[in-house]
Scaffold this active site. Structure first.
Site, PDB file in Angstrom:
ATOM      1  N   ASP A  98     -12.150  -9.059   4.734  1.00  0.00           N
ATOM      2  CA  ASP A  98     -13.439  -9.049   4.030  1.00  0.00           C
ATOM      3  C   ASP A  98     -13.988 -10.470   3.956  1.00  0.00           C
ATOM      4  O   ASP A  98     -15.179 -10.711   4.130  1.00  0.00           O
ATOM      5  CB  ASP A  98     -13.291  -8.509   2.592  1.00  0.00           C
TER       6      ASP A  98
ATOM      7  N   ASP B 124      -6.183  -7.056   4.326  1.00  0.00           N
ATOM      8  CA  ASP B 124      -7.338  -6.390   3.709  1.00  0.00           C
ATOM      9  C   ASP B 124      -8.266  -7.438   3.110  1.00  0.00           C
ATOM     10  O   ASP B 124      -9.479  -7.431   3.338  1.00  0.00           O
ATOM     11  CB  ASP B 124      -6.843  -5.422   2.622  1.00  0.00           C
TER      12      ASP B 124
ATOM     13  N   LYS C 149       3.215 -15.396   2.016  1.00  0.00           N
ATOM     14  CA  LYS C 149       3.374 -16.115   0.749  1.00  0.00           C
ATOM     15  C   LYS C 149       4.874 -16.369   0.602  1.00  0.00           C
ATOM     16  O   LYS C 149       5.528 -15.951  -0.362  1.00  0.00           O
ATOM     17  CB  LYS C 149       2.795 -15.256  -0.395  1.00  0.00           C
TER      18      LYS C 149
ATOM     19  N   TYR D 260       0.830  -1.205   0.000  1.00  0.00           N
ATOM     20  CA  TYR D 260       0.000   0.000   0.000  1.00  0.00           C
ATOM     21  C   TYR D 260       0.871   1.265   0.000  1.00  0.00           C
ATOM     22  O   TYR D 260       0.447   2.314  -0.439  1.00  0.00           O
ATOM     23  CB  TYR D 260      -0.875   0.035   1.257  1.00  0.00           C
TER      24      TYR D 260
ATOM     25  N   ASP E 141      -2.926 -18.286   0.280  1.00  0.00           N
ATOM     26  CA  ASP E 141      -3.956 -18.967  -0.530  1.00  0.00           C
ATOM     27  C   ASP E 141      -4.610 -20.076   0.293  1.00  0.00           C
ATOM     28  O   ASP E 141      -5.833 -20.242   0.298  1.00  0.00           O
ATOM     29  CB  ASP E 141      -3.371 -19.495  -1.858  1.00  0.00           C
TER      30      ASP E 141
HETATM   31  C1  IPM Z   1     -10.243  -1.294   4.315  1.00  0.00           C
HETATM   32  C2  IPM Z   1     -10.528  -0.683   2.975  1.00  0.00           C
HETATM   33  C3  IPM Z   1      -9.404   0.269   2.586  1.00  0.00           C
HETATM   34  C4  IPM Z   1      -8.120  -0.540   2.545  1.00  0.00           C
HETATM   35  C5  IPM Z   1      -9.624   1.026   1.267  1.00  0.00           C
HETATM   36  C6  IPM Z   1     -10.911   1.819   1.276  1.00  0.00           C
HETATM   37  C7  IPM Z   1      -8.475   1.890   0.908  1.00  0.00           C
HETATM   38  O1  IPM Z   1     -10.726  -1.676   2.024  1.00  0.00           O
HETATM   39  O2  IPM Z   1     -10.112  -0.541   5.299  1.00  0.00           O
HETATM   40  O3  IPM Z   1     -10.165  -2.516   4.388  1.00  0.00           O
HETATM   41  O4  IPM Z   1      -7.824  -1.193   1.531  1.00  0.00           O
HETATM   42  O5  IPM Z   1      -7.397  -0.521   3.541  1.00  0.00           O
HETATM   43 MG    MG Z   2     -10.785  -3.624   2.814  1.00  0.00          MG
END
Ligand code: IPM
Ligand code: MG
Length: 357
Positions: free
Chosen positions: A251, A247, A191, A142, A223
């Protein structure tokens, strides 16, 4: 007691969910006889519209002067075609960096009431889910060099994933301390079969593991971890990993709990100040329609009270209030189940605030 809280509602559903969070904080303030001094700041798309930049200096300064920062979400279609450093997301990355909050704690906890709202089979979720993902937040791909150059026949672009020993050490120690207070099991995800940065991560983590003999350490390729989270999530307790893997896996982990709208997060550095935000985005498709689930934002406030404001009892009150409201059958659209009561953002926020007692 007076605590200064910086509010960054942001874009999309951000302002609506932060508003619900304030209702809950006001209820906490009444119960515990303390005051919260709010300072509203702009960041992301709204800041671009107002000031031409996603992260105004004023916002950084005010955040640094607060005890904690509560953030809604940033981003939206309107700003999607701006160059990378001027996008709303650059504001978010910038504030994380400016506050030095390298440890992003993302707990994925399944409320038993939502078992059937999860996409996973009930037997996989039997006994509950409680995984803590610890994501490195201010390093890696990032923040590495990003570049785009013209080459024959097109262009070439790269994003560098770099980590120093120091960056890995501090997040690893944080993860071990947390694992120690939980079930004493730490999984580091990388990884290392392909990436040099992952090989450094593995060496550093294994080096530090000797200082925590009471914690069981294991390493897993990302993975495989993505697959195992769905196949057998109960094998995980604390996961520590680099920025982008964290990240993605967080999710994914939200799906164990029923909805992305349920996952809070806390980002901490060396001091007490923390940045608290739901892990979901700005959801522009449902913004302003009273449809967003405010629970992730409200649970982020529970984390704020616990980690930055030393108000553990109030943090537990919030978690209990959320559970009570779910018991009553209230559901926003994302966690709606048959026979339950469909409510909007406002009603969900009001009900949780009323249950702080
Ligand atoms: C998160 C989000 C952010 C990230 C985005 C919006 C930049 O997806 O906080 O997980 O990737 O960190
Ligand atoms: Mg995110």
């Amino acid at each position: 007691m007076n605590k200064k809280i910086a509010l960054i509602p942001g874009d999309g559903v951000g302002p609506e969910i932060v508003k619900q969070g304030i209702k809950v904080l006001d209820a906490v303030s009444a119960k515990y006889n303390c005051t919260f001094e709010y300072k509203e700041l702009v960041m992301g798309g709204i800041a671009i519209d107002k000031t031409g930049h996603p992260l105004p200096e004023k916002t950084i300064k005010a955040c640094k002067e607060s005890d904690a920062v509560l953030l809604g979400a940033v981003g939206g279609w309107k700003w999607d075609n701006l160059p990378g450093h001027l996008r709303p997301e650059a504001g978010l990355l910038g504030i994380r960096k400016a506050l030095g909050v390298y440890a992003n704690l993302r707990p994925a906890i399944l409320f038993p009431q939502l078992k059937s709202a999860s996409f996973l089979r009930e037997d996989v979720l039997e006994g509950g889910i409680d995984v803590m993902i610890i994501r490195e937040l201010i390093g890696g791909i990032y923040f590495g060099e990003k570049k785009r150059v013209d080459i024959e026949g097109g262009e070439k672009a790269w994003d560098v994933m770099a980590y120093s020993t120091h960056e890995i050490e501090r997040i690893t120690r944080r993860a071990y301390e947390i694992a120690r207070k939980r079930s004493k099991k730490l999984t580091m995800v990388d990884k290392a079969n392909v990436l040099e940065s992952s090989r450094l991560w593995r060496e550093v983590v294994m080096g530090i593991s000797g200082e925590y003999p009471d914690v069981e350490t294991n390493c897993m390729y990302v993975d495989n971890a993505a697959m195992q989270l769905i196949r057998n999530p109960k094998q995980f307790d604390v996961i520590v990993t680099e920025n982008m893997f964290g990240d993605i896996l967080s999710d994914e982990a939200s799906m164990l709990t029923g909805s992305l709208g349920m996952l809070p997060s806390a980002s901490m550095g060396e001091g007490q100040i923390g940045l608290y935000e739901p892990i979901h985005g700005s959801a522009p498709d449902i913004a302003g329609q009273d449809k967003a689930n405010p629970i992730a934002a409200i649970m982020s406030i529970a984390m704020m009270l616990r980690y930055s404001l030393d108000m553990e009892a109030a943090a537990s009150d919030i978690e209990r209030a959320v559970s009570k409201v779910l018991d009553k059958g209230y559901r926003t659209a994302d966690i709606m189940q048959e026979g339950m009561d469909l409510v909007g953002t406002e009603r969900m926020g009001d009900s949780i605030a009323e249950n702080i007692c």
